[in-house]
Enzyme design. Sequence first.
Site, PDB file in Angstrom:
ATOM      1  N   ARG A  44       0.864  -1.185   0.000  1.00  0.00           N
ATOM      2  CA  ARG A  44       0.000   0.000   0.000  1.00  0.00           C
ATOM      3  C   ARG A  44       0.893   1.226   0.000  1.00  0.00           C
ATOM      4  O   ARG A  44       2.117   1.129   0.099  1.00  0.00           O
ATOM      5  CB  ARG A  44      -1.030  -0.009   1.144  1.00  0.00           C
ATOM      6  CG  ARG A  44      -0.647  -0.644   2.442  1.00  0.00           C
ATOM      7  CD  ARG A  44       0.451   0.020   3.190  1.00  0.00           C
ATOM      8  NE  ARG A  44       0.226   1.443   3.372  1.00  0.00           N
ATOM      9  CZ  ARG A  44       1.162   2.337   3.562  1.00  0.00           C
ATOM     10  NH1 ARG A  44       2.451   1.948   3.625  1.00  0.00           N
ATOM     11  NH2 ARG A  44       0.902   3.614   3.702  1.00  0.00           N
ATOM     12  N   GLY A  45       0.247   2.407  -0.130  1.00  0.00           N
ATOM     13  CA  GLY A  45       1.007   3.636  -0.355  1.00  0.00           C
ATOM     14  C   GLY A  45       1.023   3.873  -1.859  1.00  0.00           C
ATOM     15  O   GLY A  45       1.323   2.942  -2.635  1.00  0.00           O
ATOM     16  N   ALA A  46       0.715   5.107  -2.260  1.00  0.00           N
ATOM     17  CA  ALA A  46       0.470   5.381  -3.684  1.00  0.00           C
ATOM     18  C   ALA A  46       1.611   4.920  -4.608  1.00  0.00           C
ATOM     19  O   ALA A  46       1.370   4.160  -5.561  1.00  0.00           O
ATOM     20  CB  ALA A  46       0.170   6.871  -3.866  1.00  0.00           C
ATOM     21  N   GLN A 191      -1.819   2.570  10.036  1.00  0.00           N
ATOM     22  CA  GLN A 191      -0.572   2.671   9.266  1.00  0.00           C
ATOM     23  C   GLN A 191       0.488   3.478  10.021  1.00  0.00           C
ATOM     24  O   GLN A 191       1.676   3.224   9.872  1.00  0.00           O
ATOM     25  CB  GLN A 191      -0.842   3.319   7.900  1.00  0.00           C
ATOM     26  CG  GLN A 191      -1.539   2.428   6.898  1.00  0.00           C
ATOM     27  CD  GLN A 191      -3.047   2.595   6.938  1.00  0.00           C
ATOM     28  OE1 GLN A 191      -3.625   2.948   7.967  1.00  0.00           O
ATOM     29  NE2 GLN A 191      -3.712   2.335   5.825  1.00  0.00           N
ATOM     30  N   ASP A 232      -2.114  10.819  -2.202  1.00  0.00           N
ATOM     31  CA  ASP A 232      -2.524   9.747  -3.119  1.00  0.00           C
ATOM     32  C   ASP A 232      -2.918  10.269  -4.494  1.00  0.00           C
ATOM     33  O   ASP A 232      -2.828   9.547  -5.478  1.00  0.00           O
ATOM     34  CB  ASP A 232      -3.678   8.949  -2.519  1.00  0.00           C
ATOM     35  CG  ASP A 232      -3.153   8.038  -1.422  1.00  0.00           C
ATOM     36  OD1 ASP A 232      -3.034   8.497  -0.273  1.00  0.00           O
ATOM     37  OD2 ASP A 232      -2.802   6.883  -1.735  1.00  0.00           O
ATOM     38  N   ASN A 242      -5.489  12.234   0.570  1.00  0.00           N
ATOM     39  CA  ASN A 242      -4.529  11.431   1.343  1.00  0.00           C
ATOM     40  C   ASN A 242      -5.340  10.683   2.397  1.00  0.00           C
ATOM     41  O   ASN A 242      -6.565  10.853   2.508  1.00  0.00           O
ATOM     42  CB  ASN A 242      -3.447  12.323   1.961  1.00  0.00           C
ATOM     43  CG  ASN A 242      -2.298  11.519   2.549  1.00  0.00           C
ATOM     44  OD1 ASN A 242      -1.761  10.620   1.888  1.00  0.00           O
ATOM     45  ND2 ASN A 242      -1.918  11.791   3.779  1.00  0.00           N
ATOM     46  N   LYS A 243      -4.669   9.870   3.176  1.00  0.00           N
ATOM     47  CA  LYS A 243      -5.332   9.033   4.180  1.00  0.00           C
ATOM     48  C   LYS A 243      -6.366   9.810   4.995  1.00  0.00           C
ATOM     49  O   LYS A 243      -6.136  10.955   5.379  1.00  0.00           O
ATOM     50  CB  LYS A 243      -4.259   8.445   5.100  1.00  0.00           C
ATOM     51  CG  LYS A 243      -4.747   7.582   6.233  1.00  0.00           C
ATOM     52  CD  LYS A 243      -5.655   6.458   5.790  1.00  0.00           C
ATOM     53  CE  LYS A 243      -5.033   5.575   4.717  1.00  0.00           C
ATOM     54  NZ  LYS A 243      -6.037   4.745   4.010  1.00  0.00           N
TER      55      LYS A 243
HETATM   56  O1  MRU Z   1      -4.527   3.155   2.365  1.00  0.00           O
HETATM   57  P1  MRU Z   1      -3.065   3.375   2.228  1.00  0.00           P
HETATM   58  O2  MRU Z   1      -2.265   2.818   3.359  1.00  0.00           O
HETATM   59  O3  MRU Z   1      -2.551   2.922   0.872  1.00  0.00           O
HETATM   60  O4  MRU Z   1      -2.888   4.963   2.279  1.00  0.00           O
HETATM   61  C1  MRU Z   1      -1.618   5.510   2.095  1.00  0.00           C
HETATM   62  C2  MRU Z   1      -1.558   6.988   2.205  1.00  0.00           C
HETATM   63  O5  MRU Z   1      -2.543   7.659   2.369  1.00  0.00           O
HETATM   64  C3  MRU Z   1      -0.202   7.608   2.002  1.00  0.00           C
HETATM   65  O6  MRU Z   1      -0.081   8.787   2.751  1.00  0.00           O
HETATM   66  C4  MRU Z   1      -0.012   7.964   0.523  1.00  0.00           C
HETATM   67  O7  MRU Z   1      -0.291   6.846  -0.282  1.00  0.00           O
HETATM   68  C5  MRU Z   1       1.361   8.452   0.236  1.00  0.00           C
HETATM   69  S1  MRU Z   1       2.566   7.154   0.335  1.00  0.00           S
HETATM   70  C6  MRU Z   1       4.069   7.811  -0.112  1.00  0.00           C
END
Ligand code: MRU
Length: 340
Positions: A44-46, A191, A232, A242-243
């Site tokens: 996970r993470g963009a 997270q 994201d 973002n999250k």
């Molecule tokens: O649901 P997730 O864990 O994929 O969410 C991740 C985030 O919101 C991060 O802040 C974002 O993807 C940036 S990662 C460099």
Amino acid sequence: MDAIRWKGTALALLDQTRLPVEEVWDDYTDYRAVAEAIRRLVVRGAPAIGISAAYAVCLAALEHQDRPGDFRPGLEAALETLAASRPTAVNLFWALDRMRGVLEAQGWTPQAIPALIREAEAIHREDIAMNRKMGKHGASLVPKGARILTHCNAGAIATGGYGTALGVVRAAHAAGHVAMVYCDETRPLLQGARLTAWELVRDGIPATLITDGMAASLMAQGKIDLVFLGCDRMAANGDFANKIGTYSVAVLAQYHGIPFYTVLPSSTIDLTIPDGKHIVIEERSPEEVTHFAGVQTAPEGVGVYNPAFDVTPHQLLTGIVTEKGVIHPPFREKLEALFG
Ligand code: MRU
């Protein structure tokens, strides 16, 4: 520190659902299983989602290499399945577009496989390089003795390596400027607690874990100097997803006069949408909210709202840290000039 490794004919992923208790790597040879791993947040993470999807296209190509007649339909199906795994992070669609571009240029045949693998590896390598540059640009904003707040995980394991927001933290820490990093635990899937705190502890960076509702109180006590967090998808005007909980942090930071930055590579910018209203926000299963680590914590029958992301309006941003430097308002013109 990393979470994605290409092994020539298999993709190894660090299972992020099991951190911080266990560090388990699994090999994937089926693109469908990678799509499911993205959906389950194993990866996970963009940026990490985009990189994994690019390698998954390579797996699909290898699967169809002995059946040239099925190659194009097989690859089209893989691109579609991967695109349906998660809707919000634009890096996924950006990476799949790059892989489709290779197929268009080389032809939809097994002969394209070496070029597909080279492209996925380039996406991975370029992401790490962008993180390093963002780290350097962002660190220039961090004064000595800084106390930084972050939300969710925008670290090495959310990217190809090093991290976006945590890349800035790493670079600032290397310069001796970080006194403390406060990590929001980041409900519902933790997270911040499970992943960001794990990365910081492993790297010996001073870290304090707080629950999401504690940030306001810390800010009121004057204990937060800056906020850095990830992204994201950013729209053309600088609004960004973002999250879930990021928007709350942004409002708090503005109220307390604290600089608030998002850190993102160009692969996270979506200039095709004018503003944040056009960002599709993923909604996830109610069990993520009604249960905690598998234990039921809410009564049967209660309604649940569980968006995985929120949209922060660009007016709340002090600046945007990109691989091309730090951008200050007005964002629309500068984003267009740098990335259009
Ligand atoms: O649901 P997730 O864990 O994929 O969410 C991740 C985030 O919101 C991060 O802040 C974002 O993807 C940036 S990662 C460099």
